[in-house]
Design a protein around this motif. Structure first.
Motif: not given
Length: 124
Positions: A83-87, A89-96
């Motif tokens: 999982h990736f959290r952008c420092l 914008c704060g968006k948290i994504e599941c990496l594929p």
């Protein structure tokens, strides 16, 4: 005993399906406003997790985030991905990309919580 579909459950499910990132209980509360109270959101999210509808992510900021499951069936979660959290914008994504972690003989994995923080494509 069958679980009934309430208005609150449907609102939370629709919100999770419509977002392209993982969301916290706090984010859902802001989005849903007065329509659903905090305790109900908490209860429904945990119920969805138990039912294989969402998976729970523990972020490096100490908060739990919830993402809608795509390839899970019932209570069988398949989330061996980072999982990736952008420092920024704060968006948290599941990496594929799914990860295959080789454990020593005799060990059995039940949960995988890989987490990376940095800057997403939009913010870097």
């Amino acid at each position: 005993m069958t679980k009934r579909n309430t208005k609150a459950k449907q609102l939370i499910l629709d919100s999770l399906k419509n977002t392209k990132s993982a969301v916290s209980q706090e984010i859902l509360q802001k989005e849903l406003g007065e329509e659903v109270d905090r305790a109900t959101i908490y209860r429904v999210l945990n119920s969805f997790c138990d039912d294989g509808i969402v998976h729970k992510i523990l972020s490096d900021d100490g908060k739990y985030y919830f993402a809608f499951c795509i390839n899970c069936s019932g209570k069988q979660h398949k989330h061996n991905h980072f999982h990736f959290r952008c420092l920024e914008c704060g968006k948290i994504e599941c990496l594929p990309n799914e990860m295959d972690v080789k454990l020593p003989l005799g060990y059995k994995s039940v949960n995988f919580n890989g987490f990376i923080s940095g800057y997403c494509a939009n913010c870097s």
